[in-house]
Enzyme design. Structure first.
Site, short mmCIF file in Angstrom:
data_model
loop_
_atom_site.label_atom_id
_atom_site.label_comp_id
_atom_site.label_asym_id
_atom_site.label_seq_id
_atom_site.Cartn_x
_atom_site.Cartn_y
_atom_site.Cartn_z
N LYS A 22 0.83 -1.20 0.00
CA LYS A 22 0.00 0.00 0.00
C LYS A 22 0.87 1.26 0.00
O LYS A 22 0.64 2.20 -0.76
CB LYS A 22 -0.89 -0.01 1.25
CG LYS A 22 -1.51 1.35 1.62
CD LYS A 22 -2.23 1.27 2.94
CE LYS A 22 -1.72 2.25 3.96
NZ LYS A 22 -2.37 3.55 3.95
N ASN A 23 1.90 1.27 0.87
CA ASN A 23 2.72 2.47 1.01
C ASN A 23 3.68 2.68 -0.15
O ASN A 23 4.41 3.67 -0.19
CB ASN A 23 3.50 2.42 2.33
CG ASN A 23 2.58 2.59 3.53
OD1 ASN A 23 1.49 3.15 3.42
ND2 ASN A 23 3.00 2.09 4.68
N CYS A 117 -5.56 8.49 9.01
CA CYS A 117 -5.55 7.97 10.39
C CYS A 117 -5.14 9.06 11.37
O CYS A 117 -4.21 9.82 11.12
CB CYS A 117 -4.57 6.80 10.52
SG CYS A 117 -5.18 5.25 9.87
N ARG A 122 1.67 14.56 12.32
CA ARG A 122 2.20 14.31 10.99
C ARG A 122 2.14 15.57 10.12
O ARG A 122 1.47 15.62 9.11
CB ARG A 122 1.44 13.16 10.31
CG ARG A 122 1.45 11.90 11.13
CD ARG A 122 1.31 10.66 10.30
NE ARG A 122 -0.03 10.47 9.80
CZ ARG A 122 -0.41 9.42 9.10
NH1 ARG A 122 0.44 8.46 8.83
NH2 ARG A 122 -1.64 9.30 8.67
N PRO A 123 2.84 16.64 10.53
CA PRO A 123 2.72 17.91 9.82
C PRO A 123 3.27 17.82 8.40
O PRO A 123 4.11 16.99 8.08
CB PRO A 123 3.57 18.87 10.67
CG PRO A 123 4.55 17.99 11.37
CD PRO A 123 3.82 16.70 11.62
N ILE A 124 2.75 18.72 7.56
CA ILE A 124 3.20 18.75 6.16
C ILE A 124 4.26 19.82 5.96
O ILE A 124 4.63 20.13 4.83
CB ILE A 124 2.00 19.02 5.21
CG1 ILE A 124 1.30 20.32 5.60
CG2 ILE A 124 1.04 17.84 5.22
CD1 ILE A 124 0.35 20.84 4.56
N ASP A 305 4.58 0.79 12.00
CA ASP A 305 3.37 0.14 11.50
C ASP A 305 3.21 -1.30 12.02
O ASP A 305 2.19 -1.93 11.75
CB ASP A 305 3.37 0.13 9.97
CG ASP A 305 2.91 1.46 9.38
OD1 ASP A 305 2.49 2.33 10.15
OD2 ASP A 305 2.98 1.63 8.15
N VAL A 327 8.07 7.39 16.60
CA VAL A 327 7.75 7.95 15.29
C VAL A 327 6.50 8.82 15.33
O VAL A 327 6.49 9.96 14.88
CB VAL A 327 7.62 6.84 14.23
CG1 VAL A 327 7.29 7.42 12.86
CG2 VAL A 327 8.92 6.03 14.16
N ARG A 397 -8.59 0.01 4.51
CA ARG A 397 -7.69 0.98 3.89
C ARG A 397 -6.31 0.39 3.64
O ARG A 397 -5.55 0.89 2.80
CB ARG A 397 -7.54 2.22 4.77
CG ARG A 397 -8.77 3.13 4.80
CD ARG A 397 -8.49 4.43 5.56
NE ARG A 397 -7.20 4.94 5.15
CZ ARG A 397 -6.19 5.18 5.99
NH1 ARG A 397 -6.32 4.95 7.27
NH2 ARG A 397 -5.05 5.64 5.54
#
Length: 417
Positions: A22-23, A117, A122-124, A305, A327, A397
């Site tokens: 998926k990733n 999720c 998880r900033p951009i 994960d 993480v 997902r």
């Protein structure tokens, strides 16, 4: 809304084939916006997230055809829109990966802030820092992000954290930029290497993917390619833990064992027998399991994960385990759900102290995120009675037909509407 029901199952036995990652599939699908000729992708997993990114591509003017068996054909020659719809972006964080390709190909990109999720901030900001370094102007306003840059120019970019998403987005933006771009402290995940290999097939000039320093020399344009997505190392790890937690004997096929070294090492510490043979790995679980300590780290460390799945395993292992999450700061939401099933877990900041118990009990629980859902399925396999899991759209997902694959291995698991 469907739910997944899991009942206490016998030791799982048999062979299971891992789907494409998926990733890896999501960034590669986003990168297909850069091509000007036909692109054919194989071994793309059948997932909700893949459905969403295909809708995003179509909304931007790409032609997307899907076939049986995980084959997708994309043609982005007539890419004609630079703004992605809010309703699609809000469903999945990885949709933000179209920003880099749109910016470098069309000179502009606009999208809403990403969803997905809720496992942390998880900033951009690292993505945007990279775009700015390449010469783009950034505008963030009312929940939208816009980037403008008629001609991007290569630069040296240092990432404060080896973010996978930022590395991918900057890499995609840089392939058509003028001159050389160097990404320092880049993420080193196998999915980065797969994306780089795909971009190279399109005609990109990329060196160093898989190391902490990636060099990209910009080219005029990219063409088409045929590419197979690498196997999903997290799905592989999940089935390996399924064997360990049930005391089973499972052969996991379509695996690149070098991608799952930390998982293999930790399962061996628990007492599992593990045999590697080409693209297969056999995991033989034991009736009794040893507690092990885990610290999640960026690749090649232990993957975040796989943290939730290992917590389910540790909850019924002998002794005390300490699991440290470095993480994502909010990735212990599955703890309360496991405690409902009788697990003995205490949280202290970014650490979870897990005291192994003799048995778990089935309960009504909810998948708070994708990997939490997998952890609850694993716990349900060895819990007395019945476990009913809600919010299973999270599981869909990231896992291609998980209940079907587990059923073939002897698990008592089914879906109800």
């Amino acid at each position: 809304m469907s739910k997944i029901v899991v009942e206490k199952s016998p030791p799982l036995k048999g062979t299971v084939r891992v789907s494409g990652a998926k990733n890896s599939a999501l960034p590669i699908l986003a990168a297909s916006l850069l091509g000007t000729e036909d692109i054919v992708l194989e071994d793309v997993p059948s997932l909700r997230d893949v459905d969403v990114i295909c809708e995003v591509l179509s909304s931007l003017g790409a032609e997307v055809e899907r076939y049986e068996g995980g084959k997708i054909k994309i043609n982005s020659a007539n890419l004609n829109k630079h703004e992605t719809p809010y309703e699609l972006m809000s469903k999945m964080r990885a949709s933000f990966l179209v920003m880099g390709p749109l910016l470098t190909r069309l000179g502009k990109a606009k999208t809403s802030l990403p969803g997905g999720c809720a496992i942390g901030t998880r900033p951009i900001d690292l993505h945007l820092k990279g775009f700015k370094a390449l010469g783009a102007e950034i505008d963030v306003d009312h929940g939208y992000v816009a980037a403008y840059g008629d001609k991007l120019v290569g630069d040296r970019i240092y990432l404060d954290f080896p973010s996978v998403g930022a590395t991918e987005n900057i890499m995609m933006a840089a392939v058509l930029a003028e001159g050389e771009t160097v990404i320092d402290n880049a993420a080193m995940e196998p999915e980065i290497v797969d994306l780089a290999n795909f971009l190279s097939k399109l005609g990109a000039d990329i060196k160093g993917a898989g190391t902490s320093s990636i060099r990209i020399n910009g080219v005029e344009k990219l063409g088409g390619a045929h590419h197979s997505v690498i196997p999903d190392r997290i799905e592989a790890g999940t089935y390996m833990v399924a064997s360990a937690i049930t005391g089973g004997d499972i052969i996991v096929e379509n695996v690149i064992t070098s991608h799952i070294k930390p998982v293999i090492a930790k399962l061996r510490e628990t007492g599992c027998e593990i045999w590697e043979n080409g693209d297969k790995v056999r995991v033989i679980g034991k009736d009794s399991r040893n507690a092990v300590d885990i610290k999640t780290l960026p690749y090649p460390g232990f993957p975040t994960d796989m943290q939730a799945q290992f917590m389910s395993l540790m909850s019924i292992s002998k002794g005390t385990s300490v699991i440290i999450e470095t993480v994502f700061e909010n990735r212990f939401m599955h703890v309360d759900e496991l405690k409902r099933m009788g697990a003995d877990i205490k949280i202290d900041g970014r650490s979870a102290i897990v005291q192994g118990v003799d048995s778990l009990t089935g309960a009504q629980v909810k998948a708070t995120d994708l990997r939490a859902g997998a952890a609850l399925i694993l716990a349900g396999l060895i819990a007395d009675g019945q476990t009913i899991i809600d919010h299973v759209y999270h599981i869909d997902r990231g896992y291609d037909g998980i209940e079907k694959k587990l059923t073939k291995l002897g698990a008592k698991i089914y879906r109800i509407e």
